[in-house]
Design an enzyme around this catalytic site. Structure first.
Site, mmCIF file in Angstrom:
data_model
loop_
_atom_site.group_PDB
_atom_site.id
_atom_site.type_symbol
_atom_site.label_atom_id
_atom_site.label_comp_id
_atom_site.label_asym_id
_atom_site.label_seq_id
_atom_site.Cartn_x
_atom_site.Cartn_y
_atom_site.Cartn_z
ATOM 1 N NE ARG A 51 -0.688 1.815 3.573
ATOM 2 C CZ ARG A 51 0.426 2.521 3.785
ATOM 3 N NH1 ARG A 51 1.573 1.930 4.088
ATOM 4 N NH2 ARG A 51 0.398 3.824 3.671
ATOM 5 N N GLY A 52 0.244 2.396 -0.178
ATOM 6 C CA GLY A 52 0.975 3.627 -0.401
ATOM 7 C C GLY A 52 1.111 3.821 -1.897
ATOM 8 C CB ALA A 53 0.278 6.682 -4.118
ATOM 9 N NE ARG A 94 -6.470 0.674 -2.479
ATOM 10 C CZ ARG A 94 -5.920 1.324 -1.450
ATOM 11 N NH1 ARG A 94 -4.628 1.153 -1.190
ATOM 12 N NH2 ARG A 94 -6.629 2.140 -0.699
ATOM 13 C CG ASP A 244 -3.463 7.637 -2.048
ATOM 14 O OD1 ASP A 244 -3.083 6.487 -2.318
ATOM 15 O OD2 ASP A 244 -3.492 8.093 -0.886
ATOM 16 C CG ASN A 254 -3.384 11.313 2.326
ATOM 17 O OD1 ASN A 254 -2.755 10.458 1.711
ATOM 18 N ND2 ASN A 254 -3.149 11.590 3.596
ATOM 19 C CE LYS A 255 -6.010 5.193 3.500
ATOM 20 N NZ LYS A 255 -6.790 4.184 2.711
#
Length: 354
Positions: A51-53, A94, A244, A254-255
């Site tokens: 995970r993480g762009a 995603r 992201d 973002n999250k």
């Protein structure tokens, strides 16, 4: 053990497997997964094992290479057709993180540009080289973001971060936490990092706090709803977050919960910086209204992390994975090419981001 020593996503030496650190098990267990099937790589992206762009982009590049590396096909047209089919499948994992499609599109451009000059076997090697280049560039980009971010810090600063945009979210160093790693290299040992826990998946509690604590940083974990009082008490001097996708006007996704942090920072007069590789800046969309927000399963809110469900059975649940922060709340956007200040569309142009 320092989290910076962990490889988040790499190609195995045999060039037949993607090796990822399973982040769903952290901080309790460090386990590497060896994946070769396209279905397993897509599942790893969807299930946040990687995970993480930026890390998703690296995984996607290696994933599409591995999807065609084992083909016995010698006809380039049929090889390209399989490539595009596998690309679409991986890209569906995603929708919000632009690096997923960015990396896959970059790999496809190599295919289109060189298909008439290379054999299928040569193309496989060329695609592997491009995926390696994406990973190497990500490390250099993250370090550059870290250096620009470090220039904004002062000794003793309290830094608030939301979610995880550290080395675990990239090939190395991270984005929002990269300035802290650079500070450590300069011998700074007096920074204080406050990690929002980041409900419902707890990336701040499980990942950012793990990273910073193992790096020897003064680390404090807070619940998401404690950010306001922590700011009011004067403990926060600057906010660093990752992202992201960034729109042309500076709005960014973002999250979930990031927009609330930005609103609080504006109220308390605290600088709020977004750490964004230029690959996450999507100039094709004018504003954040055009960013698709991923909706995650209800069980992440009602069941995950609990021995038994902690909500009434059958209750309706909204679980958007991201929110969009308005550009008016952002002090600056830190890229590998420099720091962009409002108005962001002009700043992106000055930095050569096109």
């Amino acid at each position: 053990m320092n989290a910076l020593s962990l490889d988040t996503v790499v190609l195995a030496e045999n060039k037949q497997e993607l090796v990822i650190l399973d982040q769903t098990l952290l901080p309790g267990e460090i386990r590497y997964l060896h994946l070769s099937r396209t279905e397993d790589i897509r599942e790893a992206i969807y299930s946040l094992r990687v995970r993480g762009a930026p890390a998703i982009g690296v995984a996607a590049a290696y994933g599409i290479y591995l999807a065609v590396a084992g083909l016995e096909e010698t006809d380039m047209d049929r090889f390209c057709a399989v490539f595009r089919e596998k690309k679409a499948y991986l890209n569906s994992a995603r929708p919000t993180a632009v690096n997923l499609s960015w990396a896959l599109n970059r790999m496809e451009r190599v295919l289109d540009a060189e298909r008439d000059t290379l054999s299928v076997e040569e193309m496989k090697r060329r695609l592997c080289q491009e995926a390696d280049a994406i990973r190497a560039e990500d490390i250099a980009i993250s370090r550059s973001i870290g250096e620009y971010g470090f220039s904004l810090l002062r000794h003793g600063d309290g830094i608030l971060t939301h979610c995880n945009a550290g080395t675990l979210a990239t090939a190395k160093y991270g984005t929002a936490l990269a300035p802290i790693y650079i500070a450590l290299e300069h011998g700074w040992d007096d920074l204080r990092v406050f990690c929002d826990e980041t409900r419902p998946l707890l990336q701040g509690a499980r990942l950012s706090a793990f990273e910073m604590q193992t790096a020897g940083v003064d680390t404090t974990l807070i619940c998401d709803n404690m950010a306001s009082i922590t700011m009011k008490r004067g403990k926060i001097n600057i906010v660093f977050v990752g992202c992201d996708r960034v729109a042309a006007n500076g709005d960014f996704a973002n999250k979930i919960g990031t927009s609330g942090v930005a609103i609080l920072a504006r109220y308390y007069g605290i600088p709020f910086y977004v750490c964004a590789p230029s690959s996450t800046i999507d100039l094709s969309i004018p504003s954040g209204e055009h960013i698709v927000i991923e909706e995650r399963p209800a069980e992440e809110v009602t069941h995950m992390w609990y021995a038994k469900p902690m909500a009434p059975e059958g209750v309706k649940v909204d679980n958007p994975a991201f929110d969009v922060t308005d550009h008016s709340l952002i002090t600056g956007i830190i890229t590998e090419k420099g720091i962009a200040y409002p108005p962001f569309d002009r700043a992106f142009a000055r930095l050569g981001i096109v």
